[in-house]
Design an enzyme around this catalytic site. Sequence first.
Site, PDB file in Angstrom:
ATOM      1  N   ASP A  71       0.840  -1.184   0.000  1.00  0.00           N
ATOM      2  CA  ASP A  71       0.000   0.000   0.000  1.00  0.00           C
ATOM      3  C   ASP A  71       0.887   1.250   0.000  1.00  0.00           C
ATOM      4  O   ASP A  71       1.652   1.467   0.932  1.00  0.00           O
ATOM      5  CB  ASP A  71      -0.875  -0.056   1.260  1.00  0.00           C
ATOM      6  N   THR A 104      -3.403   5.509  -3.975  1.00  0.00           N
ATOM      7  CA  THR A 104      -2.325   6.255  -3.335  1.00  0.00           C
ATOM      8  C   THR A 104      -1.010   6.104  -4.091  1.00  0.00           C
ATOM      9  O   THR A 104      -0.276   7.071  -4.266  1.00  0.00           O
ATOM     10  CB  THR A 104      -2.122   5.791  -1.881  1.00  0.00           C
ATOM     11  N   THR A 105      -0.734   4.873  -4.547  1.00  0.00           N
ATOM     12  CA  THR A 105       0.513   4.659  -5.281  1.00  0.00           C
ATOM     13  C   THR A 105       0.459   5.416  -6.601  1.00  0.00           C
ATOM     14  O   THR A 105       1.422   6.088  -6.991  1.00  0.00           O
ATOM     15  CB  THR A 105       0.713   3.149  -5.550  1.00  0.00           C
ATOM     16  N   ASP A 401      -9.065  -0.301   1.880  1.00  0.00           N
ATOM     17  CA  ASP A 401      -9.178   0.153   0.484  1.00  0.00           C
ATOM     18  C   ASP A 401     -10.513  -0.300  -0.099  1.00  0.00           C
ATOM     19  O   ASP A 401     -11.214   0.470  -0.749  1.00  0.00           O
ATOM     20  CB  ASP A 401      -8.043  -0.437  -0.376  1.00  0.00           C
TER      21      ASP A 401
HETATM   22  P1  ADP Z   1      -2.920   2.213  -5.882  1.00  0.00           P
HETATM   23  O1  ADP Z   1      -2.357   2.469  -4.526  1.00  0.00           O
HETATM   24  O2  ADP Z   1      -2.638   3.340  -6.821  1.00  0.00           O
HETATM   25  O3  ADP Z   1      -4.332   1.792  -5.872  1.00  0.00           O
HETATM   26  P2  ADP Z   1      -2.376  -0.488  -6.691  1.00  0.00           P
HETATM   27  O4  ADP Z   1      -1.143  -1.281  -6.433  1.00  0.00           O
HETATM   28  O5  ADP Z   1      -3.611  -0.893  -6.015  1.00  0.00           O
HETATM   29  O6  ADP Z   1      -2.033   1.020  -6.440  1.00  0.00           O
HETATM   30  O7  ADP Z   1      -2.606  -0.526  -8.268  1.00  0.00           O
HETATM   31  C1  ADP Z   1      -3.677   0.107  -8.874  1.00  0.00           C
HETATM   32  C2  ADP Z   1      -3.588  -0.017 -10.382  1.00  0.00           C
HETATM   33  O8  ADP Z   1      -3.605  -1.381 -10.759  1.00  0.00           O
HETATM   34  C3  ADP Z   1      -4.799   0.628 -11.059  1.00  0.00           C
HETATM   35  O9  ADP Z   1      -4.374   1.396 -12.151  1.00  0.00           O
HETATM   36  C4  ADP Z   1      -5.613  -0.567 -11.505  1.00  0.00           C
HETATM   37  O10 ADP Z   1      -6.399  -0.289 -12.627  1.00  0.00           O
HETATM   38  C5  ADP Z   1      -4.557  -1.564 -11.799  1.00  0.00           C
HETATM   39  N1  ADP Z   1      -5.022  -2.952 -11.793  1.00  0.00           N
HETATM   40  C6  ADP Z   1      -5.683  -3.623 -10.853  1.00  0.00           C
HETATM   41  N2  ADP Z   1      -5.934  -4.894 -11.231  1.00  0.00           N
HETATM   42  C7  ADP Z   1      -5.396  -5.030 -12.462  1.00  0.00           C
HETATM   43  C8  ADP Z   1      -5.279  -6.087 -13.416  1.00  0.00           C
HETATM   44  N3  ADP Z   1      -5.775  -7.277 -13.160  1.00  0.00           N
HETATM   45  N4  ADP Z   1      -4.639  -5.830 -14.578  1.00  0.00           N
HETATM   46  C9  ADP Z   1      -4.123  -4.637 -14.812  1.00  0.00           C
HETATM   47  N5  ADP Z   1      -4.175  -3.597 -13.972  1.00  0.00           N
HETATM   48  C10 ADP Z   1      -4.812  -3.788 -12.824  1.00  0.00           C
HETATM   49 MG    MG Z   2      -5.213   0.059  -5.113  1.00  0.00          MG
END
Ligand code: ADP
Ligand code: MG
Length: 554
Positions: A71, A104-105, A401
Amino acid sequence: MSATLTPATTSSGQQVFILKEGASETKGRDAQKNNIWAAKLVAELVRSSLGPRGMDKMLVDSLGDVTITNDGATILKEIDIQHPAAKMIVEISKATDNEVGDGTTSAVILAGALLERAEELISKDVHPIIIVDGYNRAAAKALEFLDEIAVKVKPGDKEMLIRIAETSMQTKLVSDVSKELASIVVGAMLQVAEQQEDGSYKVDIDNVKVEKKPGGSLTDTMMIKGIILDKEVVHSGMPKRVEEAKIALINSPLEIEKTEFTAEIRITDPSQMKKYLEEESSMLKGMVDKIISVGANVLVCQKGIDDIAQSLLAKAGILTVRRAKESDMTKLAKATGARLVTNIDDLSKSDLGFAKLVEERKIEQDKWVFIEGCKNPKAVTILIRGGQQRIVDEAERSLHDAIMVTKDVLEKPSIVAGGGAPEAEIASRLRTYSNQVSGREQLAVLKFADALEVIPMTLAENAGMDHIDVLVEIRAKHGQGKKWFGINAITGKVSDMMDFVVEPAAVKEEVISAAAEASCMILRVNDVLASARSSAPSPPPGGGGMGGMGGGEY
Ligand code: ADP
Ligand code: MG
């Protein structure tokens, strides 16, 4: 040359100090470079954790405690960042976490990308203020485009909510059980959501209490239509299980209050002593009798309970918990329909709450009281189970989340596909729009578009795909009007993400505006004045490792 605040030399050769000795000042290009550099480093730090193929980080604090997480907000919260510009980036991850809970990322990575591209323009002699103007313009336009492409959904659509919650957990340690956890979260959220007149919902996430206990496995995680109290039944003579519970909630003590000042009681013969004690017990008995008379068979008291009262309650077969947390009392009231009573004399039958079952259960080593099976409760509990403490901790963060994204879509039922598709689409539309922007601001708008593409690029990189190929392919698709094409990180292909990964539009909105705001704020700074540290905090022994980020060199 403009005036400077650190030691300056006058025409007569005298040194003039305006700031305290030891203070430092960095100006102009140098200040900007340093700030951008620090912000970029922070983005670099979380980059590898983006997306379902992102890696987890193991953080060790100064006491040696280990946290495993993916996270963004948690990573940045745990490490001790000192550089002021880097701190601003950390702030946006916190703000995003509070506002929408997810993304957040992404917000940090986008801010880093915006600054990196701004630096390219600065080195070509574009004034930072022009870049700021261009970025602000691009951000406003980006939000418009986002609104255009976002898909409105039916408020409270359970299937859709589960998909949204699932996406937010797919990128986490708990991804294997994300479907099960998503339905638990959505079930809990729908239970406490209040429908508004216009059909949308309002949710107070405080009404979903999250408890965790290591042991069992993540699949043992469950929703309880009621509240769990981390307390045991106060007296061994009391029942440990009450069905069809009628619950009294009292937030004052069942004790005879001692006077504030020291009072002296003169007792001259034994009968007086006896009388005095009898008086005390008869007052306590009066309180307990009142509770019995309204028909309560469960009592939860926020304060202490005298021994005599305890045994009287036990005799009456009333399951009693004492010293419950104030926040739990409020939730209990919402879950059981009971009214919180301060003055026991006022207690009446109608103040009692209801639960199908109140029971003390042993969870691992501890005894907890479960109050469950409440009728249409407006507060519920999710109990997280999992192999070990670190797993339940990370599960709790992931659940946060999921709870937040469910709230986002309940309150604003508008979604977009994931996998970097909306970022790529907005970038493509911004490029077309840039033709309408004149002068050097146009360059900034184009850079904003480039920066947005860093999200799909990073997802691709983390999934082991070639990011140049991906960039070409994704631009081609969006050029053909295929707006939901993004990175499928699981199959490693560029494909239509709408059927696969969906996210709240509110999260993307926040990511774009938070990143734009932070980067513009940093770009506007051209002078960093740092006062001398009065007592420099010593770095954590052997730990941290990130301390080198700041360390005063700004
Ligand atoms: P954040 O803290 O920004 O939410 P995450 O590590 O949760 O970071 O990553 C979020 C990103 O991952 C988003 O852009 C989301 O659309 C993408 N994402 C989630 N699941 C998938 C998937 N199966 N394939 C591609 N992208 C994905
Ligand atoms: Mg996320």
